[in-house]
Design a protein around this motif. Sequence first.
Motif, PDB file in Angstrom:
ATOM      1  N   LYS A 309      -6.446  -8.239  15.060  1.00 58.13           N
ATOM      2  CA  LYS A 309      -5.916  -7.163  14.225  1.00 58.13           C
ATOM      3  C   LYS A 309      -4.491  -7.462  13.764  1.00 58.13           C
ATOM      4  O   LYS A 309      -4.125  -7.206  12.619  1.00 58.13           O
ATOM      5  N   ILE A 312      -4.576  -9.840  10.821  1.00 58.68           N
ATOM      6  CA  ILE A 312      -5.081  -9.188   9.608  1.00 58.68           C
ATOM      7  C   ILE A 312      -3.991  -8.330   8.969  1.00 58.68           C
ATOM      8  O   ILE A 312      -3.758  -8.378   7.757  1.00 58.68           O
ATOM      9  N   VAL A 336      -8.345 -10.567   2.922  1.00 59.56           N
ATOM     10  CA  VAL A 336      -9.052 -10.034   4.099  1.00 59.56           C
ATOM     11  C   VAL A 336     -10.539  -9.846   3.813  1.00 59.56           C
ATOM     12  O   VAL A 336     -11.391 -10.179   4.638  1.00 59.56           O
ATOM     13  N   THR A 340     -14.210  -6.219   5.799  1.00 56.55           N
ATOM     14  CA  THR A 340     -13.295  -6.150   6.951  1.00 56.55           C
ATOM     15  C   THR A 340     -12.424  -4.905   6.873  1.00 56.55           C
ATOM     16  O   THR A 340     -12.195  -4.218   7.877  1.00 56.55           O
ATOM     17  N   ASP A 343     -14.424  -1.882   7.809  1.00 56.98           N
ATOM     18  CA  ASP A 343     -14.626  -1.826   9.259  1.00 56.98           C
ATOM     19  C   ASP A 343     -13.367  -1.320   9.974  1.00 56.98           C
ATOM     20  O   ASP A 343     -13.455  -0.568  10.959  1.00 56.98           O
TER      21      ASP A 343
END
Length: 549
Positions: A309, A312, A336, A340, A343
């Motif tokens: 995380k 990202i 990204v 993604t 989510d």
Amino acid sequence: MRQEWSPEDVVACWTPVGPDWELVANKSGPTRLGFVLMLKFFELEGRFPQFMEEFPQAVVDYVADVVKVPAGDLAKYDLSSRSAKGHRTQIREALGFRPATRADEERLTDWLADEVCPVELVEDRLREALLVQCRSDRVEPPGRIERIVAAARARADRVFCAQTVARLGEVCVRRLLDLVAEGNEDGTALLASLKRDPGAVGLDSLLTEITKLTAVRQLGLTEGLFADCSEKLVAAWRARAIKMYPSDFRDAGEDVRTTLLAALCASRQAEITDALVELLVALVHKINARAERRVERQLTAELKKVRGKEGIFFRLADAAVGRPEGTVRAVLYPVVGEKTLRDLVAEAKANEKAFKAKVRTTLRSSYSSYYRQMLPPLLNTLGFKCNNTAYRPVMDALTLLARYADVDGKTRFYDAGDAVPMDGVVRKDWREAVVDDKGKVERIPYELCVLVALRDAIRRRPPPARRRGAVTHADPTRKPRPVPRRLEGDQPPHPHGPRRRGDATVPVTPITPVTNLRIRGQKDRLSSAERITGRDGAGRPATTMRRTP
């Protein structure tokens, strides 16, 4: 007499005019200067000077120049001489005044004790009020002003003590006196506890304050004991009592001792009630805040365990800063990916829902295992009133809680036949925790919701709820104490004047006083039109100047 004068004020207030020169007549030298100074001094102050030093030097220089007498010659004028006494008689007759008699002193003492002392405690203001009254009655102030003020204060104290004892009744007086009786350790302990503040916010401090309030109520103080008394007067007796030891109480007279104890207990009863409400508000906030912090720590630790995380988020931030003018699809999706990001959003929403659920679970656990024991004594000690229909559900919920206060805590749900208010009490995010699948209302989460709703209602402005048994600064339904006849309308009300006590609001907010009496400034803010005139009212000029203190 103030010593600092501006040139404009000196000219406006100290210049002799036509009628003044008629009184001066053929006087000359120091007599001429001293007479004019005493005449103008009396016009402004309503009394004669006691010492030469009361004449401001700037005024002496100006008047000396006007009457063509050297200012240094004033030292030759003796205020105690026969000629000065004759001058005072001449000035009194010209202005329509007379010397004060013993009957006047007694009358002024009665007036001061009945009308001013109950609402004003500062000795200088009492003295100024007396001077204003003498001016209004066209009486030269007596030479024993300090003695009159002291006698009036003593008389007012005796009346206040006798009134308090009569209102308390024999039973209550005996209970109060027993508090400081020699060898009464329980009474000494109660007095000591009344002088202590609640302390830190917590369950123990809340229960301690409930115990203190219950003990004070058992004394049976008369309701509205000091309802028609100035709050400053009651506060002064309370401040005096709170510094005293039991032995000091025993050294005082019985009526004084009773009044001191009554003022202390009545004031502390109101203050403890206020403190209980503040503790309740702070404690509910503390329970919520502690549960949220605990859950936040747990979720933060779990969030750190998820791998990837941080990378990202870094890539997203770097792309957004690098191309701020681009669109999301052109700048962020290539870095990204849309799937993604979707989510991540879904996971964040799930975490938020989990966070709220965990907060509710933590709250329920801490409340049921520790804080719930405060509810029965709190509901038995504090009563709430409300005339705002918007908060009627909260009042109905409190009634329901009070009815279940003595029910075994193991009883999990309310009876199906009970009317349990939901709207205005239970927030939407708590509904699923309060009501189960069968529609039953669970007691523990519902009690938490009621406490939170009560806290929010108490903190509203203007306050919608009212608490029984407390004392505030004013009751708009109470007939105000009459303003002294001679001072009525002399000056605008003092912004911090005496206030009354009545039924308290929750929480206590600044209340406009029902009646005010401003003593300070009655004399030294008189306009020149209010300066002393002759018997016909036309013997002295009226200018536009206004004196300042």
